[in-house]
Write an enzyme that holds these catalytic residues in place. Sequence first.
Site, PDB file in Angstrom:
ATOM      1  N   GLY A  34       1.101   3.733   4.755  1.00 32.24           N
ATOM      2  CA  GLY A  34       2.260   2.990   4.281  1.00 32.24           C
ATOM      3  C   GLY A  34       3.490   3.852   4.102  1.00 32.24           C
ATOM      4  CG  LEU A  35       3.487   6.747   1.057  1.00 29.99           C
ATOM      5  CD1 LEU A  35       3.279   8.004   0.229  1.00 29.99           C
ATOM      6  CD2 LEU A  35       4.387   5.765   0.327  1.00 29.99           C
ATOM      7  CG  ASP A  71     -12.117   7.351  11.480  1.00 28.14           C
ATOM      8  OD1 ASP A  71     -12.223   8.592  11.474  1.00 28.14           O
ATOM      9  OD2 ASP A  71     -11.040   6.767  11.697  1.00 28.14           O
ATOM     10  CG  HIS A  92      12.165  37.318   6.687  1.00 25.04           C
ATOM     11  ND1 HIS A  92      12.361  36.470   5.623  1.00 25.04           N
ATOM     12  CD2 HIS A  92      13.404  37.629   7.160  1.00 25.04           C
ATOM     13  CE1 HIS A  92      13.650  36.271   5.456  1.00 25.04           C
ATOM     14  NE2 HIS A  92      14.307  36.972   6.377  1.00 25.04           N
ATOM     15  N   GLY A 145       0.823  -1.211   0.000  1.00 25.55           N
ATOM     16  CA  GLY A 145       0.000   0.000   0.000  1.00 25.55           C
ATOM     17  C   GLY A 145       0.847   1.245   0.000  1.00 25.55           C
ATOM     18  N   GLY A 174      -5.869   0.335   3.357  1.00 23.85           N
ATOM     19  CA  GLY A 174      -7.136   0.990   3.628  1.00 23.85           C
ATOM     20  C   GLY A 174      -7.717   0.572   4.969  1.00 23.85           C
ATOM     21  CD  GLU A 204      -0.729   1.916  -4.611  1.00 19.58           C
ATOM     22  OE1 GLU A 204      -1.797   1.822  -5.244  1.00 19.58           O
ATOM     23  OE2 GLU A 204      -0.674   1.883  -3.363  1.00 19.58           O
TER      24      GLU A 204
END
Length: 458
Positions: A181-182, A307, A440, A176, A266, A199
Amino acid sequence: MAANYDAIIIGTGQAGPSLAGRLSAAGMSVAIVERHLVGGTCVNTGCKPTKTLVASAYAAHLARRGADFGVITGPVHIDMARVHARSQKISEDGRAGNEAWLRSLPNVALFFGHARFEVPKTVRVGEEQLTAPRIFINVGGRALVPDMPGVGTVPLLTNSSLLNLATLPEHLVIIGGSYIGLEFGQIYRRFGAAVTIIEKGPRLIGREDEEVSKAVREILEAEAIAIRTGAECIRFAAHPDGIAVGVDCRDGPPEIVGSHVLLAVGRVPNTHDLGLDLAGVATDERGFITVDDRLATGVPGIWALGDCNGRGAFTHTSYNDFEIVAANLLDGADRKVSDRIPCYALYTDPPLGRVGLSAGQAEASGYRIKVGRRPMSRVGRAVEKDEQAGFMEIVADADSDAILGGTILGTSGDEAIHTILDMMANGATATRLRETMHIHPTVSELIPTIAGELRTVA
């Protein structure tokens, strides 16, 4: 035993405890039921432990790069037992804090066990029969274990079981190439494991625009993570050296042998054993509870949050579900799911922050767009930190000047993206963003600059 309450909450994920607190403060009696561990996915197997691992992995990565900053260090070693213990402690502390808080609330009773509907307004938990005119389902989800060849013949890990591992895999093969997974792939590569990500689709994180997928792949491959896409027939078999993973790809060897295999393909909702049919609560073909724009089911007095309703898969969407339901029920508001702006992050390093529509999504939706983009190599803060991978992008409607979305793949992208999100939430145009002064040196200071560089896409 039978007991009556003003409200029943099934599940103690991100939405449940907060809702219990609001209902308690409003003078209602509340029964909140937890099957396993208080805190749900985020506290136990999601955000808390995984982002703790991300932090440890980043520390290791930065230590190895010390010489790049003129800091001379010795060899870097990973004590996985301590890494694991730290991750577990942060989860345990979060869980204990949540549970103690729930037990301290007046008129709130915490039950442990499997909740199952008997009729629309009655739930059984073991020997307890609980009845209430308002029931809120907040049962979350779990890792999908697909019916792939050999899946039941070898020991496979999910995101939950991997977190119980206190040793370093020699070679972690991840099935996946999306968010979970990453993240795990980069974490364990930085800890010292060999990592291969497989994948099925043609590219990583397929829901993102191709430029994002390509950039993330380059970032991971630069850290010696092997990536195989186009894996049409993934299969598993025992091997003397671990687990053999069959991969039908156009390029590369047809089989990869790993010491451990993680399934990250998933998630599915925990709705299969709640007796929803006995309550008349409908689900879609994937098992997600069907809700309207205010998170109500088709049964009066029953809502679904988090979910399990298919309207979001993140901690922040679950918490927002609580906010919507509580405001509508207790504050006389009329808040809707459709009012929120989609936003999320991928916690690789550098992280990906996303809000609204990407350029590809906006064009697919029929907008005539203008786009501004800047590589992180032209962001002073990124250059100073020597973290120049990625890019920043803003998408606006070429006709109305409305900001449609933004992408920041780069250092602090998960934080800086909120500048764009907040401007969108307040209806500001790209011109207004361009005219807003920022501090900045930061990553966020370049966002107005990019808003001033928008160009219409032909």
